[in-house]
Design a protein around this motif. Structure first.
Motif, PDB file in Angstrom:
ATOM      1  N   ALA A   5      95.250   8.270  52.488  1.00  0.00           N
ATOM      2  CA  ALA A   5      93.884   8.804  52.458  1.00  0.00           C
ATOM      3  C   ALA A   5      93.494   9.262  51.052  1.00  0.00           C
ATOM      4  O   ALA A   5      94.319   9.802  50.312  1.00  0.00           O
ATOM      5  CB  ALA A   5      93.783   9.980  53.421  1.00  0.00           C
ATOM      6  N   VAL A   6      92.238   9.025  50.698  1.00  0.00           N
ATOM      7  CA  VAL A   6      91.715   9.572  49.441  1.00  0.00           C
ATOM      8  C   VAL A   6      91.110  10.946  49.741  1.00  0.00           C
ATOM      9  O   VAL A   6      90.626  11.193  50.848  1.00  0.00           O
ATOM     10  CB  VAL A   6      90.660   8.647  48.796  1.00  0.00           C
ATOM     11  CG1 VAL A   6      91.302   7.369  48.298  1.00  0.00           C
ATOM     12  CG2 VAL A   6      89.522   8.331  49.757  1.00  0.00           C
ATOM     13  N   ASN A   7      91.159  11.831  48.756  1.00  0.00           N
ATOM     14  CA  ASN A   7      90.634  13.187  48.926  1.00  0.00           C
ATOM     15  C   ASN A   7      89.468  13.405  47.977  1.00  0.00           C
ATOM     16  O   ASN A   7      89.583  13.137  46.778  1.00  0.00           O
ATOM     17  CB  ASN A   7      91.714  14.219  48.579  1.00  0.00           C
ATOM     18  CG  ASN A   7      92.939  14.097  49.469  1.00  0.00           C
ATOM     19  OD1 ASN A   7      93.093  14.826  50.433  1.00  0.00           O
ATOM     20  ND2 ASN A   7      93.817  13.137  49.148  1.00  0.00           N
ATOM     21  N   SER A   8      88.349  13.881  48.508  1.00  0.00           N
ATOM     22  CA  SER A   8      87.203  14.178  47.650  1.00  0.00           C
ATOM     23  C   SER A   8      87.297  15.621  47.159  1.00  0.00           C
ATOM     24  O   SER A   8      88.043  16.430  47.705  1.00  0.00           O
ATOM     25  CB  SER A   8      85.904  13.968  48.428  1.00  0.00           C
ATOM     26  OG  SER A   8      85.884  14.798  49.569  1.00  0.00           O
ATOM     27  N   ASN A   9      86.542  15.916  46.133  1.00  0.00           N
ATOM     28  CA  ASN A   9      86.568  17.270  45.577  1.00  0.00           C
ATOM     29  C   ASN A   9      85.159  17.701  45.222  1.00  0.00           C
ATOM     30  O   ASN A   9      84.601  17.281  44.208  1.00  0.00           O
ATOM     31  CB  ASN A   9      87.477  17.269  44.337  1.00  0.00           C
ATOM     32  CG  ASN A   9      87.518  18.626  43.637  1.00  0.00           C
ATOM     33  OD1 ASN A   9      86.666  19.489  43.882  1.00  0.00           O
ATOM     34  ND2 ASN A   9      88.482  18.808  42.771  1.00  0.00           N
ATOM     35  N   THR A  10      84.582  18.552  46.080  1.00  0.00           N
ATOM     36  CA  THR A  10      83.289  19.160  45.753  1.00  0.00           C
ATOM     37  C   THR A  10      83.439  20.682  45.752  1.00  0.00           C
ATOM     38  O   THR A  10      82.489  21.397  46.003  1.00  0.00           O
ATOM     39  CB  THR A  10      82.192  18.719  46.750  1.00  0.00           C
ATOM     40  OG1 THR A  10      82.564  19.135  48.075  1.00  0.00           O
ATOM     41  CG2 THR A  10      81.980  17.212  46.744  1.00  0.00           C
ATOM     42  N   PHE A  11      84.671  21.132  45.477  1.00  0.00           N
ATOM     43  CA  PHE A  11      84.887  22.581  45.464  1.00  0.00           C
ATOM     44  C   PHE A  11      84.907  23.153  44.053  1.00  0.00           C
ATOM     45  O   PHE A  11      85.169  24.323  43.844  1.00  0.00           O
ATOM     46  CB  PHE A  11      86.154  22.968  46.238  1.00  0.00           C
ATOM     47  CG  PHE A  11      87.384  22.150  45.932  1.00  0.00           C
ATOM     48  CD1 PHE A  11      87.727  21.065  46.739  1.00  0.00           C
ATOM     49  CD2 PHE A  11      88.198  22.469  44.864  1.00  0.00           C
ATOM     50  CE1 PHE A  11      88.872  20.322  46.475  1.00  0.00           C
ATOM     51  CE2 PHE A  11      89.340  21.741  44.593  1.00  0.00           C
ATOM     52  CZ  PHE A  11      89.681  20.648  45.396  1.00  0.00           C
ATOM     53  N   GLN A  12      84.645  22.305  43.061  1.00  0.00           N
ATOM     54  CA  GLN A  12      84.530  22.807  41.696  1.00  0.00           C
ATOM     55  C   GLN A  12      83.588  21.873  40.938  1.00  0.00           C
ATOM     56  O   GLN A  12      83.354  20.743  41.381  1.00  0.00           O
ATOM     57  CB  GLN A  12      85.894  22.875  41.010  1.00  0.00           C
ATOM     58  CG  GLN A  12      86.582  21.552  40.934  1.00  0.00           C
ATOM     59  CD  GLN A  12      87.987  21.598  40.333  1.00  0.00           C
ATOM     60  OE1 GLN A  12      88.611  20.577  40.152  1.00  0.00           O
ATOM     61  NE2 GLN A  12      88.493  22.768  40.023  1.00  0.00           N
ATOM     62  N   ASP A  13      83.042  22.370  39.832  1.00  0.00           N
ATOM     63  CA  ASP A  13      82.163  21.533  39.023  1.00  0.00           C
ATOM     64  C   ASP A  13      82.983  20.749  38.005  1.00  0.00           C
ATOM     65  O   ASP A  13      83.988  21.249  37.491  1.00  0.00           O
ATOM     66  CB  ASP A  13      81.128  22.400  38.296  1.00  0.00           C
ATOM     67  CG  ASP A  13      80.112  22.992  39.265  1.00  0.00           C
ATOM     68  OD1 ASP A  13      80.008  22.475  40.398  1.00  0.00           O
ATOM     69  OD2 ASP A  13      79.444  23.963  38.881  1.00  0.00           O
ATOM     70  N   GLN A  14      82.536  19.543  37.743  1.00  0.00           N
ATOM     71  CA  GLN A  14      83.195  18.721  36.732  1.00  0.00           C
ATOM     72  C   GLN A  14      82.305  18.675  35.498  1.00  0.00           C
ATOM     73  O   GLN A  14      81.083  18.822  35.594  1.00  0.00           O
ATOM     74  CB  GLN A  14      83.419  17.297  37.266  1.00  0.00           C
ATOM     75  CG  GLN A  14      84.146  17.223  38.595  1.00  0.00           C
ATOM     76  CD  GLN A  14      85.560  17.799  38.538  1.00  0.00           C
ATOM     77  OE1 GLN A  14      86.237  17.714  37.522  1.00  0.00           O
ATOM     78  NE2 GLN A  14      85.997  18.390  39.638  1.00  0.00           N
ATOM     79  N   ALA A  15      82.923  18.459  34.342  1.00  0.00           N
ATOM     80  CA  ALA A  15      82.155  18.392  33.090  1.00  0.00           C
ATOM     81  C   ALA A  15      81.045  17.342  33.220  1.00  0.00           C
ATOM     82  O   ALA A  15      81.285  16.240  33.716  1.00  0.00           O
ATOM     83  CB  ALA A  15      83.097  18.036  31.948  1.00  0.00           C
ATOM     84  N   GLY A  16      79.869  17.705  32.838  1.00  0.00           N
ATOM     85  CA  GLY A  16      78.765  16.748  32.824  1.00  0.00           C
ATOM     86  C   GLY A  16      78.092  16.528  34.165  1.00  0.00           C
ATOM     87  O   GLY A  16      77.176  15.721  34.285  1.00  0.00           O
ATOM     88  N   GLN A  17      78.527  17.245  35.185  1.00  0.00           N
ATOM     89  CA  GLN A  17      77.947  17.070  36.518  1.00  0.00           C
ATOM     90  C   GLN A  17      76.529  17.659  36.551  1.00  0.00           C
ATOM     91  O   GLN A  17      76.331  18.798  36.121  1.00  0.00           O
ATOM     92  CB  GLN A  17      78.874  17.814  37.480  1.00  0.00           C
ATOM     93  CG  GLN A  17      78.515  17.761  38.926  1.00  0.00           C
ATOM     94  CD  GLN A  17      79.502  18.607  39.731  1.00  0.00           C
ATOM     95  OE1 GLN A  17      80.719  18.386  39.687  1.00  0.00           O
ATOM     96  NE2 GLN A  17      78.990  19.592  40.439  1.00  0.00           N
ATOM     97  N   PRO A  18      75.535  16.911  37.039  1.00  0.00           N
ATOM     98  CA  PRO A  18      74.148  17.411  36.957  1.00  0.00           C
ATOM     99  C   PRO A  18      73.911  18.726  37.715  1.00  0.00           C
ATOM    100  O   PRO A  18      73.284  19.628  37.182  1.00  0.00           O
ATOM    101  CB  PRO A  18      73.318  16.282  37.578  1.00  0.00           C
ATOM    102  CG  PRO A  18      74.193  15.087  37.640  1.00  0.00           C
ATOM    103  CD  PRO A  18      75.611  15.553  37.578  1.00  0.00           C
ATOM    104  N   LEU A  19      74.401  18.847  38.936  1.00  0.00           N
ATOM    105  CA  LEU A  19      74.104  20.045  39.730  1.00  0.00           C
ATOM    106  C   LEU A  19      75.397  20.787  40.078  1.00  0.00           C
ATOM    107  O   LEU A  19      76.445  20.172  40.242  1.00  0.00           O
ATOM    108  CB  LEU A  19      73.379  19.643  41.028  1.00  0.00           C
ATOM    109  CG  LEU A  19      72.035  18.900  40.836  1.00  0.00           C
ATOM    110  CD1 LEU A  19      71.534  18.360  42.179  1.00  0.00           C
ATOM    111  CD2 LEU A  19      70.992  19.821  40.215  1.00  0.00           C
ATOM    112  N   SER A  20      75.282  22.113  40.191  1.00  0.00           N
ATOM    113  CA  SER A  20      76.487  22.921  40.411  1.00  0.00           C
ATOM    114  C   SER A  20      76.779  23.141  41.899  1.00  0.00           C
ATOM    115  O   SER A  20      75.873  23.241  42.726  1.00  0.00           O
ATOM    116  CB  SER A  20      76.313  24.283  39.743  1.00  0.00           C
ATOM    117  OG  SER A  20      77.403  25.119  40.098  1.00  0.00           O
TER     118      SER A  20
END
Ligand code: RM4
Ligand code: MN
Ligand code: MN
Length: 431
Positions: free
Chosen positions: A128-143
């Motif tokens: 399985a692949v795991n997504s990550n929306t629990f932190q901001d990444q550099a250059g990400q438009p919205l927090s």
């Protein structure tokens, strides 16, 4: 099938095994006689152990850290390719971890087809692949400061949904068949958010991700009662998880992370409940003393691990086909991650093997007759069985090492990598 795949020299493993095969054979034969008295065929158990596997996490081969600090070790991997090589070393030695579970964007893969090829050379595939929306990444438009899949702002939700879909698309190219969705969304203050509306927003976002699943994929919903949100999390418990999975449809199932429950919760019973309703999709193995400690599997409470596998064996017996995604999800802060993952695979495989030597007919009869002590003794007898010779023999016959950690140390892998790989900075956090 025994293979020679892997970065370590196959003849070094063979030389290691030569030193150990005598003792392993002696112990295996003695255990075989003991199990035969219980009408259990040791070779059949060994075969089941050979067929058993658990995925290793891409993020788990790097040294983890607490929120206070991280103490890197010389020679730890610095990019996905080096991480893959370390995963290959683990599987080459233990032959129980032939798949890698990727975490994006931590372990971003720019050329998935090429990466799949690279893994294939090592005899590895992808879980399985795991997504990550629990932190901001550099250059990400919205927090994601105020949430991701459940954010009040539609734009933030769209971005989080899109990230999950991107993960699925990369996963397809890697040959994965599932996406695990864990979110950090929740609140730290009573009143901060509507407990009801945030779940509605989750369902809407999750439906959009579900709609992007390929036909043969599963979406695994991972719950966690606290952290990083400390008052409430949106997907807080297995009850929420199963309701969400039911709303979404048959491709959605629940994932149980052993560290994501309130203290003393009866996790094996959760396993029994979820599997009863066909919603047990996967596991994140680790161990804990206080909370989501991400300690090594079986290091604190091996008995609980056994009881979990006992329920899994019951579920398999009841349903016939049963194929949960088994993954390790740990943070190795004070050990060499390769050694921790080898030790964890041994603990998980051991719990699995013990569950295979439970006399299930006797257990069922004692349960039916309300013979409490004999039911307990039946379960305890299997737990007290030292299955190490079965694991060692299964490994050796599959091309792995009699004592994987010892063989790893003998190989000098980390020392060699310390010369070749560039040093990593300190910092804090899991990657
Ligand atoms: C979470 C959860 C997720 C894992 C992250 C790093 O607590 O267990 O599965 O991906 O940590
Ligand atoms: Mn997890
Ligand atoms: Mn966790």
């Amino acid at each position: 099938m025994a293979g020679t795949h892997g970065p370590l020299a196959a003849d070094a493993i063979a030389a290691h095994n030569k030193d150990h095969i005598g003792a392993v054979t002696e112990d295996y034969d003695a255990l075989g006689r003991k199990l035969a008295r219980r009408r259990i065929d040791i070779d059949a158990v060994k075969q089941r152990v050979k067929d058993f596997s658990v995925a290793v996490p891409s993020w788990g081969v790097g040294v983890g850290g607490t929120r206070f600090a991280k103490f890197p070790i010389p020679g730890e991997p610095t990019n996905v390719h080096e991480k893959l090589a370390d995963c290959a070393v683990i599987n080459q030695l233990c032959r129980m971890t032939p798949r890698v579970s990727m975490h994006f964007p931590w372990d971003r893969v720019d050329d998935p087809a090429g990466f799949r090829e690279e893994a294939d050379q090592f005899g590895l595939g992808f879980d399985a692949v795991n997504s990550n929306t629990f932190q901001d990444q550099a250059g990400q438009p919205l927090s994601y400061k105020s949430g991701s899949l459940t954010a009040t702002e539609g734009g933030v939700r769209d971005q989080a949904v899109q990230h999950n879909i991107d993960c699925i698309r990369i996963g397809e190219k890697l040959g994965s068949r599932a996406i695990t969705v864990w979110i950090g969304d929740g609140t730290n203050f009573p009143g901060q958010q509507s407990l009801r509306a945030s779940l509605d927003r989750y369902l809407e976002s999750a439906h959009a991700i579900y709609g992007a699943l390929p036909a043969d994929w599963r979406m695994l919903i991972e719950h966690k009662l606290y952290e990083p949100a400390f008052y409430s999390t949106v997907i807080s418990d297995w009850g929420t998880s199963i309701m969400v999975a039911k709303e979404l449809g048959p491709k959605a199932q629940c994932l149980v992370d052993l560290g994501h429950h309130a203290p003393n919760v009866n996790i094996e019973q959760i396993v029994a409940r979820l599997s009863r309703f066909g919603k047990l999709g996967g596991f994140h193995f680790n161990d804990s003393k206080y909370g989501d400690d991400d300690l090594d599997s079986g290091s604190i409470n091996p008995h609980q691990l056994y009881l979990v596998f006992n329920e899994l064996a019951e579920a398999e017996r009841a349903s016939g086909t049963f194929d949960p995604a088994y993954m390790i999800d740990q943070s190795h802060n004070v050990t060499d991650p390769i050694e921790s993952l080898l030790s964890s695979a041994e603990a998980i495989g051991g719990a699995y093997a013990r569950a295979q030597v439970v006399d299930r007919d006797a257990l069922a009869a004692h349960q039916q007759g309300n013979d409490v002590m004999e039911a307990f003794r039946t379960l305890r007898l299997a737990y007290n069985t030292d299955v190490a010779p079965i694991l060692a023999m299964a490994r050796i016959e599959s091309g792995g090492a009699a004592d994987p950690i010892l063989a790893y140390r003998e190989s000098g892998w980390r020392v060699r990598k310390a010369q070749e790989r560039k040093p990593r900075g300190a910092g804090a956090g899991i990657v």
